[in-house]
Every structure is written in structure tokens, then in C-alpha cells.
Design a protein around this motif. Structure first.
Motif, mmCIF file in Angstrom:
data_model
loop_
_atom_site.group_PDB
_atom_site.id
_atom_site.type_symbol
_atom_site.label_atom_id
_atom_site.label_comp_id
_atom_site.label_asym_id
_atom_site.label_seq_id
_atom_site.Cartn_x
_atom_site.Cartn_y
_atom_site.Cartn_z
ATOM 1 N N GLY A 142 0.799 -1.217 0.000
ATOM 2 C CA GLY A 142 0.000 0.000 0.000
ATOM 3 C C GLY A 142 0.833 1.269 0.000
ATOM 4 N N GLY A 143 1.964 1.241 -0.685
ATOM 5 C CA GLY A 143 2.819 2.412 -0.764
ATOM 6 C C GLY A 143 3.708 2.635 0.447
ATOM 7 N N ARG A 144 3.618 1.760 1.447
ATOM 8 C CA ARG A 144 4.432 1.902 2.664
ATOM 9 C C ARG A 144 5.501 0.820 2.709
ATOM 10 N NH1 ARG A 144 1.684 2.588 8.073
ATOM 11 N NH2 ARG A 144 3.775 3.361 8.462
ATOM 12 N N ALA A 145 6.707 1.220 3.023
ATOM 13 C CA ALA A 145 7.825 0.289 3.141
ATOM 14 C C ALA A 145 7.812 -0.348 4.533
ATOM 15 C CB ALA A 145 9.141 1.017 2.904
ATOM 16 N N HIS A 146 8.182 -1.611 4.574
ATOM 17 C CA HIS A 146 8.267 -2.349 5.829
ATOM 18 C C HIS A 146 9.611 -3.058 5.893
ATOM 19 C CE1 HIS A 146 3.973 -1.787 6.623
ATOM 20 N NE2 HIS A 146 3.834 -1.936 5.320
ATOM 21 N N ARG A 147 10.087 -3.240 7.105
ATOM 22 C CA ARG A 147 11.384 -3.872 7.334
ATOM 23 C C ARG A 147 11.229 -4.854 8.485
ATOM 24 N NH1 ARG A 147 15.921 -2.452 10.579
ATOM 25 N NH2 ARG A 147 17.880 -2.734 9.499
ATOM 26 N N LEU A 148 11.573 -6.120 8.251
ATOM 27 C CA LEU A 148 11.536 -7.147 9.292
ATOM 28 C C LEU A 148 12.970 -7.527 9.608
ATOM 29 C CD1 LEU A 148 10.014 -9.295 11.020
ATOM 30 C CD2 LEU A 148 10.217 -10.798 9.036
#
Length: 134
Positions: A107-113
Motif C-alpha cells: 500500500g505504498g508503505r515500506a516495511h522492514r523485518l
């Protein structure tokens, strides 16, 4: 539909999928078992399985003591952007850890795990046990 076997492996290794994580996915799908030779190889193959929504492989490689009953497919629109293995270590012949960062976008948002995962080998087979998020 793309032939994933002829594409670079999602795990980031400089090999085709068929010559990397795809070898472990195919062995499992063909009933030859779980063959990843190390915690890092298993972690990379699990990342690739998340990218490819191979939920059966993810469940099979999850240790029975911590395995969820089911897994939901990835959310529509989720795009995996890459995997960076920070460190891989064996504590002894049957226990290992892998620290990694997996990046995605939804949804246009970056995520980092960022996780340090624990692995155990039972009967010669490596399994993911659990992990600590950073």
C-alpha cells in the motif's frame, strides 16, 4: 505466468531460483523431503517461499513445537523487495541462528523485518523454531 525457475532466486543469491531455493522447494513438492543443508539455506528458502506464497513449504519447515495451525496467503499487493543476511552461526551441530533483514512494500508503505531466527536439526532435517525481532 513467469517461469520462476529461470529467474534470479528471490533470496538474493546470485543464482537462478531452480539452482538455489527452488531446489529445496522442488524436492519437498516431489516428496523427497526437506533437504536444506544449513540454517541459512533453510532461512533463505523460507524467505523465497514467503515471496512465492508456498505456504505448505513454510508450514513443513516450521518446528512442530511452534508451528501455527495455518498460514494466511500474503496480502494482495504485497511486494517483497529483498533479503539481507546479516549473520549466520551454528551453536552446535544441531542448533543455529540466522540474523536477517527482509524488506517489503504494501500500500505504498515500506516495511522492514529484522529478526534473529533460531533453527534446530532433528533427524538430519533443519527446522525454523522461532525468532527475536530487532
Amino acid at each position: 505466468m513467469k517461469d520462476i525457475a529461470r529467474l534470479p532466486c528471490p533470496c538474493g543469491q546470485a543464482r537462478l531460483h531452480a539452482e538455489c531455493c527452488g531446489a529445496w522447494h522442488t524436492a519437498f513438492a516431489e516428496g523427497r523431503g526437506l533437504l536444506a543443508p544449513s540454517p541459512e539455506a533453510l532461512m533463505r528458502s523460507r524467505y523465497s517461499a514467503f515471496v512465492l506464497d508456498r505456504l505448505d513449504y513454510l508450514l513443513a519447515t516450521w518446528h512442530a513445537s511452534t508451528r501455527p495451525a495455518t498460514l494466511e496467503p500474503s496480502e494482495p499487493g504485497l511486494k517483497w523487495l529483498g533479503l539481507d543476511v546479516k549473520r549466520s552461526a551454528l551453536q552446535d551441530v544441531d542448533h543455529g541462528t540466522v540474523e536477517f533483514v527482509a524488506r517489503s512494500k504494501l500500500g505504498g508503505r515500506a516495511h522492514r523485518l529484522h529478526e534473529t531466527s533460531r533453527f534446530v536439526r532433528e533427524g538430519g532435517i533443519w527446522f525454523y523454531v522461532d525468532g527475536d525481532l530487532s
